[in-house]
Design a protein around this motif. Structure first.
Motif, PDB file in Angstrom:
ATOM      1  N   SER A 234       0.836  -1.195   0.000  1.00 57.94           N
ATOM      2  CA  SER A 234       0.000   0.000   0.000  1.00 57.94           C
ATOM      3  C   SER A 234       0.870   1.244   0.000  1.00 57.94           C
ATOM      4  CB  SER A 234      -0.917   0.003   1.230  1.00 57.94           C
ATOM      5  OG  SER A 234      -1.700   1.173   1.278  1.00 57.94           O
ATOM      6  N   VAL A 235       0.503   2.217  -0.805  1.00 59.34           N
ATOM      7  CA  VAL A 235       1.258   3.465  -0.856  1.00 59.34           C
ATOM      8  C   VAL A 235       0.865   4.377   0.291  1.00 59.34           C
ATOM      9  CG1 VAL A 235       1.760   5.505  -2.245  1.00 59.34           C
ATOM     10  CG2 VAL A 235       1.473   3.287  -3.355  1.00 59.34           C
ATOM     11  N   GLN A 236      -0.411   4.415   0.617  1.00 61.60           N
ATOM     12  CA  GLN A 236      -0.905   5.271   1.691  1.00 61.60           C
ATOM     13  C   GLN A 236      -1.798   4.456   2.600  1.00 61.60           C
ATOM     14  OE1 GLN A 236      -2.860   8.573  -0.169  1.00 61.60           O
ATOM     15  NE2 GLN A 236      -0.959   9.679  -0.531  1.00 61.60           N
ATOM     16  N   GLY A 237      -1.708   4.735   3.887  1.00 59.41           N
ATOM     17  CA  GLY A 237      -2.551   4.054   4.852  1.00 59.41           C
ATOM     18  C   GLY A 237      -2.104   2.624   5.076  1.00 59.41           C
ATOM     19  N   THR A 238      -2.850   1.906   5.919  1.00 56.48           N
ATOM     20  CA  THR A 238      -2.493   0.545   6.284  1.00 56.48           C
ATOM     21  C   THR A 238      -3.417  -0.487   5.659  1.00 56.48           C
ATOM     22  OG1 THR A 238      -3.869   0.698   8.280  1.00 56.48           O
ATOM     23  CG2 THR A 238      -1.554   1.303   8.488  1.00 56.48           C
ATOM     24  N   TRP A 240      -5.182  -2.877   2.720  1.00 54.10           N
ATOM     25  CA  TRP A 240      -4.719  -3.572   1.524  1.00 54.10           C
ATOM     26  C   TRP A 240      -5.051  -2.731   0.300  1.00 54.10           C
ATOM     27  CZ3 TRP A 240      -1.545  -7.485   2.024  1.00 54.10           C
ATOM     28  CH2 TRP A 240      -1.631  -8.344   3.127  1.00 54.10           C
ATOM     29  N   PRO A 241      -4.189  -2.721  -0.708  1.00 54.69           N
ATOM     30  CA  PRO A 241      -4.494  -1.924  -1.905  1.00 54.69           C
ATOM     31  C   PRO A 241      -5.645  -2.494  -2.730  1.00 54.69           C
ATOM     32  CG  PRO A 241      -2.453  -3.146  -2.194  1.00 54.69           C
ATOM     33  CD  PRO A 241      -2.849  -3.314  -0.770  1.00 54.69           C
ATOM     34  N   CYS A 242      -5.928  -3.799  -2.598  1.00 55.66           N
ATOM     35  CA  CYS A 242      -7.021  -4.437  -3.346  1.00 55.66           C
ATOM     36  C   CYS A 242      -7.971  -5.103  -2.356  1.00 55.66           C
ATOM     37  CB  CYS A 242      -6.475  -5.468  -4.321  1.00 55.66           C
ATOM     38  SG  CYS A 242      -5.317  -4.791  -5.532  1.00 55.66           S
ATOM     39  N   ASN A 243      -9.232  -4.670  -2.349  1.00 52.57           N
ATOM     40  CA  ASN A 243     -10.221  -5.191  -1.409  1.00 52.57           C
ATOM     41  C   ASN A 243     -11.467  -5.625  -2.161  1.00 52.57           C
ATOM     42  OD1 ASN A 243      -9.209  -4.435   1.540  1.00 52.57           O
ATOM     43  ND2 ASN A 243      -8.661  -2.750   0.174  1.00 52.57           N
ATOM     44  N   SER A 280      -2.664  -7.673  -4.499  1.00 53.65           N
ATOM     45  CA  SER A 280      -3.048  -7.605  -5.909  1.00 53.65           C
ATOM     46  C   SER A 280      -4.363  -8.344  -6.085  1.00 53.65           C
ATOM     47  CB  SER A 280      -1.966  -8.217  -6.807  1.00 53.65           C
ATOM     48  OG  SER A 280      -1.956  -9.630  -6.683  1.00 53.65           O
ATOM     49  N   TRP A 281      -5.042  -8.077  -7.206  1.00 50.31           N
ATOM     50  CA  TRP A 281      -6.329  -8.730  -7.453  1.00 50.31           C
ATOM     51  C   TRP A 281      -6.153 -10.222  -7.677  1.00 50.31           C
ATOM     52  CZ3 TRP A 281     -10.158  -6.192  -5.741  1.00 50.31           C
ATOM     53  CH2 TRP A 281     -10.172  -4.791  -5.804  1.00 50.31           C
ATOM     54  N   VAL A 282      -5.106 -10.606  -8.386  1.00 55.28           N
ATOM     55  CA  VAL A 282      -4.868 -12.037  -8.614  1.00 55.28           C
ATOM     56  C   VAL A 282      -4.545 -12.736  -7.298  1.00 55.28           C
ATOM     57  CG1 VAL A 282      -3.347 -13.703  -9.739  1.00 55.28           C
ATOM     58  CG2 VAL A 282      -4.145 -11.714 -11.007  1.00 55.28           C
ATOM     59  N   ALA A 283      -3.733 -12.093  -6.446  1.00 51.36           N
ATOM     60  CA  ALA A 283      -3.425 -12.685  -5.145  1.00 51.36           C
ATOM     61  C   ALA A 283      -4.686 -12.828  -4.300  1.00 51.36           C
ATOM     62  CB  ALA A 283      -2.389 -11.830  -4.419  1.00 51.36           C
ATOM     63  N   LEU A 284      -5.569 -11.841  -4.365  1.00 48.93           N
ATOM     64  CA  LEU A 284      -6.820 -11.914  -3.613  1.00 48.93           C
ATOM     65  C   LEU A 284      -7.689 -13.057  -4.121  1.00 48.93           C
ATOM     66  CD1 LEU A 284      -8.813 -10.863  -1.551  1.00 48.93           C
ATOM     67  CD2 LEU A 284      -9.536  -9.123  -3.193  1.00 48.93           C
ATOM     68  N   ALA A 285      -7.804 -13.172  -5.442  1.00 49.40           N
ATOM     69  CA  ALA A 285      -8.610 -14.250  -6.012  1.00 49.40           C
ATOM     70  C   ALA A 285      -8.036 -15.614  -5.644  1.00 49.40           C
ATOM     71  CB  ALA A 285      -8.681 -14.094  -7.527  1.00 49.40           C
ATOM     72  N   ALA A 286      -6.714 -15.737  -5.702  1.00 48.61           N
ATOM     73  CA  ALA A 286      -6.077 -17.013  -5.366  1.00 48.61           C
ATOM     74  C   ALA A 286      -6.279 -17.370  -3.903  1.00 48.61           C
ATOM     75  CB  ALA A 286      -4.591 -16.948  -5.699  1.00 48.61           C
ATOM     76  N   GLY A 299     -18.081  -8.142  -5.604  1.00 46.38           N
ATOM     77  CA  GLY A 299     -17.388  -7.047  -6.270  1.00 46.38           C
ATOM     78  C   GLY A 299     -16.043  -6.802  -5.635  1.00 46.38           C
ATOM     79  N   PRO A 300     -15.272  -5.954  -6.277  1.00 45.77           N
ATOM     80  CA  PRO A 300     -15.553  -5.170  -7.482  1.00 45.77           C
ATOM     81  C   PRO A 300     -15.276  -5.970  -8.753  1.00 45.77           C
ATOM     82  CG  PRO A 300     -13.400  -4.602  -6.639  1.00 45.77           C
ATOM     83  CD  PRO A 300     -13.969  -5.606  -5.673  1.00 45.77           C
TER      84      PRO A 300
END
Length: 328
Positions: A234-238, A240-243, A280-286, A299-300
């Motif tokens: 994540s660039v900002q905050g704590t 996850w960048p993909c939720n 990442s979205w792929v990591a989340l899906a996996a 979603g999303p």
């Protein structure tokens, strides 16, 4: 009336508890005369403690660091805390494991019997979760920490990943962090004009250090938040960048045990909603495959697309396996 030895130990304990003491306050706390306080201070000095007299209307005393290690005084809780910390240090990844075990043995030998019983009752095993982790050199840890304390630019060679070539770096060092048996430097990279995280086991400091610098404001409320954000990508905050959100064909109580920092909502006996994230979205899906259940993506759209991408990859992998089996 207390014995001289007991009184000296109590005086030493008071001097260790805060920076300055007036002679009158010490005399009152120990229930002795100011003259006896002076004599007891002289006795402690003979034992190796550097106690400085403070000038002023009332006079006073300050316990300073000495050139040698004199006898130390700990209360019962401090002794137990020290012993536990030494045992845990055997898996700290700082190259001090053998020294920590020797120190633990020394501390236990001089413990009073009552404390030894308490320590022996607290049995635990410090286990390394990453036995192949590269240890950080104590000398490097000290060099990096010294640059942080002095507020000086740190120059070092850095082996990025598995590269044999070490790239020179110039950074403003801010924090030394221990995380999951590895040590990291949080610093502002002067050449990349951004915050960076460096593994200490890949750092080879150069001397001398650079000029002093004014510490920058971190892009997080705390060091812990900054480290958490960096390791989550994540660039900002704590966060996850993909939720994303999904419905799983499992009861909530089964999912909750493996949801990590995700949120689980009970939707009935065999259904629940999971809101979770990844880098990442792929990591989340996996990661959703670990639940071994039917999945409905709420979603999303990026999460749905990642599931389609993985489905294609897994299908291709299975086709390759079937082709190899037919050839055999």
């Amino acid at each position: 009336m207390t014995s001289t030895t007991s009184r000296l130990l109590l005086l030493l304990s008071l001097l260790q508890s805060r920076r300055d003491w007036s002679g009158a306050v010490l005399a009152d706390r120990l229930e002795i005369s100011p003259r006896t306080v002076r004599r007891d201070v002289d006795r402690l000095r003979e034992l190796g403690y550097r106690i400085r007299a403070i000038k002023g209307p009332d006079g006073g005393y300050r316990l300073d660091a000495g050139s040698e290690l004199p006898p130390l005084l700990f209360d019962d809780d401090q002794v137990i805390a020290l012993a536990v910390a030494l045992q845990a240090a055997t898996v700290a990844g700082a190259g001090v494991e053998e020294a920590a075990m020797r120190a633990l043995t020394t501390v236990r030998q001089v413990m009073p019997q009552r404390l030894r019983h308490r320590l022996d009752a607290l049995q635990f095993t410090a286990v390394s979760t990453r036995p192949d982790v590269e240890e950080a050199s104590p000398d490097v840890l000290i060099a990096v920490s010294a640059a942080i304390r002095a507020g000086e630019v740190l120059r070092f060679d850095y082996a990025d990943g598995g590269d044999a070539e070490k790239a020179p770096r110039r950074v403003e060092p801010h924090h030394l962090v221990a995380r999951q048996e590895r040590w990291y430097l949080i610093a502002w990279d002067l050449d990349r004009d951004d915050w960076r995280t460096f593994r200490i086991d890949r750092v080879t400091p150069r001397t001398p250090t650079g000029p002093r610098f004014v510490p920058r404001t971190m892009p997080a409320e705390s060091v812990q938040d900054l480290v958490s954000a960096r390791f989550r990508g994540s660039v900002q905050g704590t966060a996850w960048p993909c939720n994303g959100s999904v419905i799983l064909s499992l009861p909530a109580w089964e999912v909750l045990a493996f949801a990590g920092d995700g949120a689980v909502e009970d939707l009935g006996p065999e259904r629940c909603r999971l809101d979770t994230g990844s880098w990442s979205w792929v990591a989340l899906a996996a990661s959703l495959g670990r639940f071994d259940a039917d999945i409905e993506v709420i979603g999303p759209p990026e999460l749905s697309a990642a599931c389609v991408l993985l489905a294609g990859r897994y299908s291709a992998a299975s086709q390759g396996h079937r082709s190899a089996a037919r050839r055999q």
